[in-house]
Design a protein around this motif. Structure first.
Motif, PDB file in Angstrom:
ATOM      1  N   MET A   1       0.835  -1.188   0.000  1.00  0.00           N
ATOM      2  CA  MET A   1       0.000   0.000   0.000  1.00  0.00           C
ATOM      3  C   MET A   1       0.882   1.255   0.000  1.00  0.00           C
ATOM      4  O   MET A   1       1.798   1.379   0.810  1.00  0.00           O
ATOM      5  N   LYS A   2       0.587   2.176  -0.911  1.00  0.00           N
ATOM      6  CA  LYS A   2       1.381   3.390  -1.026  1.00  0.00           C
ATOM      7  C   LYS A   2       0.807   4.501  -0.154  1.00  0.00           C
ATOM      8  O   LYS A   2      -0.413   4.631  -0.004  1.00  0.00           O
ATOM      9  N   PHE A   3       1.727   5.324   0.381  1.00  0.00           N
ATOM     10  CA  PHE A   3       1.325   6.490   1.152  1.00  0.00           C
ATOM     11  C   PHE A   3       2.067   7.717   0.629  1.00  0.00           C
ATOM     12  O   PHE A   3       3.199   7.607   0.143  1.00  0.00           O
ATOM     13  N   TYR A   4       1.396   8.862   0.761  1.00  0.00           N
ATOM     14  CA  TYR A   4       1.933  10.095   0.206  1.00  0.00           C
ATOM     15  C   TYR A   4       1.938  11.205   1.266  1.00  0.00           C
ATOM     16  O   TYR A   4       1.099  11.211   2.184  1.00  0.00           O
ATOM     17  N   LEU A   5       2.843  12.140   1.091  1.00  0.00           N
ATOM     18  CA  LEU A   5       2.926  13.331   1.929  1.00  0.00           C
ATOM     19  C   LEU A   5       2.509  14.544   1.111  1.00  0.00           C
ATOM     20  O   LEU A   5       2.895  14.673  -0.060  1.00  0.00           O
ATOM     21  N   SER A   6       1.740  15.438   1.737  1.00  0.00           N
ATOM     22  CA  SER A   6       1.229  16.607   1.019  1.00  0.00           C
ATOM     23  C   SER A   6       1.240  17.840   1.906  1.00  0.00           C
ATOM     24  O   SER A   6       1.113  17.747   3.126  1.00  0.00           O
ATOM     25  N   LYS A   7       1.406  18.995   1.252  1.00  0.00           N
ATOM     26  CA  LYS A   7       1.214  20.313   1.868  1.00  0.00           C
ATOM     27  C   LYS A   7       2.056  20.501   3.127  1.00  0.00           C
ATOM     28  O   LYS A   7       1.554  20.874   4.194  1.00  0.00           O
ATOM     29  N   LEU A   8       3.331  20.248   2.984  1.00  0.00           N
ATOM     30  CA  LEU A   8       4.270  20.491   4.078  1.00  0.00           C
ATOM     31  C   LEU A   8       4.420  21.989   4.322  1.00  0.00           C
ATOM     32  O   LEU A   8       4.626  22.766   3.396  1.00  0.00           O
ATOM     33  N   HIS A   9       4.326  22.384   5.577  1.00  0.00           N
ATOM     34  CA  HIS A   9       4.574  23.769   5.964  1.00  0.00           C
ATOM     35  C   HIS A   9       5.416  23.788   7.229  1.00  0.00           C
ATOM     36  O   HIS A   9       5.328  22.886   8.065  1.00  0.00           O
ATOM     37  N   VAL A  10       6.237  24.830   7.363  1.00  0.00           N
ATOM     38  CA  VAL A  10       7.098  24.976   8.537  1.00  0.00           C
ATOM     39  C   VAL A  10       6.935  26.374   9.111  1.00  0.00           C
ATOM     40  O   VAL A  10       6.586  27.324   8.401  1.00  0.00           O
ATOM     41  N   TYR A  11       7.190  26.483  10.391  1.00  0.00           N
ATOM     42  CA  TYR A  11       7.019  27.749  11.101  1.00  0.00           C
ATOM     43  C   TYR A  11       8.283  28.602  10.978  1.00  0.00           C
ATOM     44  O   TYR A  11       9.392  28.122  11.234  1.00  0.00           O
ATOM     45  N   HIS A  12       8.102  29.871  10.581  1.00  0.00           N
ATOM     46  CA  HIS A  12       9.203  30.822  10.516  1.00  0.00           C
ATOM     47  C   HIS A  12       8.920  31.987  11.460  1.00  0.00           C
ATOM     48  O   HIS A  12       7.780  32.417  11.601  1.00  0.00           O
ATOM     49  N   THR A  13       9.956  32.471  12.098  1.00  0.00           N
ATOM     50  CA  THR A  13       9.825  33.627  12.962  1.00  0.00           C
ATOM     51  C   THR A  13      11.006  34.560  12.743  1.00  0.00           C
ATOM     52  O   THR A  13      12.120  34.108  12.455  1.00  0.00           O
ATOM     53  N   GLU A  14      10.746  35.848  12.858  1.00  0.00           N
ATOM     54  CA  GLU A  14      11.809  36.841  12.748  1.00  0.00           C
ATOM     55  C   GLU A  14      12.496  37.066  14.085  1.00  0.00           C
ATOM     56  O   GLU A  14      13.540  37.702  14.168  1.00  0.00           O
ATOM     57  N   SER A  15      11.892  36.551  15.156  1.00  0.00           N
ATOM     58  CA  SER A  15      12.469  36.717  16.482  1.00  0.00           C
ATOM     59  C   SER A  15      13.655  35.781  16.658  1.00  0.00           C
ATOM     60  O   SER A  15      13.576  34.597  16.332  1.00  0.00           O
ATOM     61  N   LYS A  16      14.765  36.308  17.151  1.00  0.00           N
ATOM     62  CA  LYS A  16      15.959  35.493  17.303  1.00  0.00           C
ATOM     63  C   LYS A  16      16.823  36.036  18.433  1.00  0.00           C
ATOM     64  O   LYS A  16      16.709  37.194  18.835  1.00  0.00           O
ATOM     65  N   LYS A  17      17.689  35.180  18.946  1.00  0.00           N
ATOM     66  CA  LYS A  17      18.621  35.540  19.999  1.00  0.00           C
ATOM     67  C   LYS A  17      19.978  34.959  19.675  1.00  0.00           C
ATOM     68  O   LYS A  17      20.124  34.157  18.754  1.00  0.00           O
ATOM     69  N   SER A  18      20.978  35.350  20.461  1.00  0.00           N
ATOM     70  CA  SER A  18      22.308  34.794  20.275  1.00  0.00           C
ATOM     71  C   SER A  18      22.786  34.179  21.576  1.00  0.00           C
ATOM     72  O   SER A  18      22.331  34.540  22.657  1.00  0.00           O
ATOM     73  N   VAL A  19      23.675  33.224  21.438  1.00  0.00           N
ATOM     74  CA  VAL A  19      24.263  32.579  22.605  1.00  0.00           C
ATOM     75  C   VAL A  19      25.775  32.577  22.426  1.00  0.00           C
ATOM     76  O   VAL A  19      26.288  32.267  21.363  1.00  0.00           O
ATOM     77  N   THR A  20      26.486  32.966  23.471  1.00  0.00           N
ATOM     78  CA  THR A  20      27.937  32.996  23.433  1.00  0.00           C
ATOM     79  C   THR A  20      28.479  32.213  24.615  1.00  0.00           C
ATOM     80  O   THR A  20      27.967  32.311  25.718  1.00  0.00           O
TER      81      THR A  20
END
Length: 323
Positions: A1-20
């Motif tokens: 039996m075949k299965f398919y993946l459709s309509k992949l979406h990912v979350y993007h954000t402009e918020s970011k931080k740095s770690v040192t």
């Protein structure tokens, strides 16, 4: 039996931080310990998260995405696009796959996700305990359920992780953890990608606590990840039914990405551009796949291999073909 993946979406954000250096960006107690460090200390363990290079110099600044949204909030934002054009009754199952825990004051995250997406008649469940390849276990379970469902019924896979103050963002030479989420539909009806093969493996490394590493222990498991990933890639390149046109690997560290390319120079390693120096945990390779599918490179009939890795003894492989 075949299965398919459709309509992949990912979350993007402009918020970011740095770690040192060894700044974990966790809430610190008076004596400098994080909440997680205190918790583990009570069980006789200490968190090892050294952000220094082998020669003793401090690591460089590293940028990662962060969000104030909860896991259900991130999934609601992208899940609506994934489900666009579908009848709510078509989604029979909702699988929420995660590595870190998300604490909510009301209902469990999986129930909250179902309610946020107006899928109240769907069966929702959460999957954890497989490390970063956990979404592949979710795919296996959804395929098993859908085999006995009506052909038009579908499953929604949601892979998401968010670093809350219980967990540090960064340790050793790994890329810092970034907040991320991905949603995709799986069904028997033809879609964007046909699943060719999906499997994951786990093995014991002597501890169930990913923070319980000395430097040597961490370097040993990183070499083990590389060796196992290289072997899987070599086997795939030699198999005419699996040989990938593109390879997307978990963004764990520079050492792992460079080591894989050096060991298999004939493989076409695709590295994403969105926060390439961050590890998105359970959602990580999905981000690379999303970018690849929205480029002009990935053509119909071509194959892609996704490699999910870590953080303990865990490796997952997904082979898919563009339809």
């Amino acid at each position: 039996m075949k299965f398919y993946l459709s309509k992949l979406h990912v979350y993007h954000t402009e918020s970011k931080k740095s770690v040192t250096g060894n700044d974990s960006l966790c809430s610190k107690s008076v004596d400098g310990r994080t909440t997680l460090e205190w918790l583990l200390h009570e069980y006789g363990m200490e968190v090892c998260q050294y952000d220094f290079l082998p020669d003793g110099t401090q690591a460089k600044d590293e940028i990662f995405p962060c969000t104030e949204l909860t896991i259900p909030g991130m999934i609601k934002e992208i899940g609506g696009r994934t489900l666009s054009g579908m009848a709510p009754g078509d989604i029979e199952y909702v699988a929420y796959c995660h590595h870190l825990h998300e604490e909510l004051n009301t209902i469990t995250p999986s129930m909250k996700i179902k309610n946020e997406l107006a899928l109240k008649k769907s069966l929702s469940f959460a999957i954890e305990g497989c490390g970063h390849p956990v979404s592949l276990r979710g795919l296996e379970i959804l395929q098993m359920f859908l085999k006995t469902a009506a052909p038009h019924k579908k499953g929604l896979l949601a892979a998401a992780d968010r670093v809350n103050p219980l967990y540090p963002r960064k340790y050793f030479s790994q890329f810092p953890y970034g907040d991320a989420a991905a949603t995709v539909v799986i069904s028997q009806e033809p879609g964007d990608l046909e699943i060719v093969d999906c499997h994951l493996s786990t093995w014991s490394i002597g501890t169930n606590n990913q923070w319980d590493f000395g430097r040597k222990g961490f370097e040993d498991i990183e070499r083990e990840w590389l060796n196992r990933a290289v072997q899987q890639l070599i086997n795939a390149m030699a198999d005419p039914n699996l040989r990938p046109d593109y390879v997307i690997v978990q963004h764990v560290s520079d050492g792992l990405l460079e080591g894989l390319q050096q060991a298999c120079p004939e493989a076409n390693l695709y590295l994403r551009s969105y926060h390439a120096k961050a590890n998105f945990m359970s959602a990580d390779p999905w981000y690379g796949l999303y970018e690849l599918m929205h480029s002009s490179k990935f053509q119909r009939g071509e194959r892609v291999m996704l490699i999910f890795i870590g953080p303990l003894g865990a490796l997952g492989i997904l082979h898919a073909s563009r339809t």
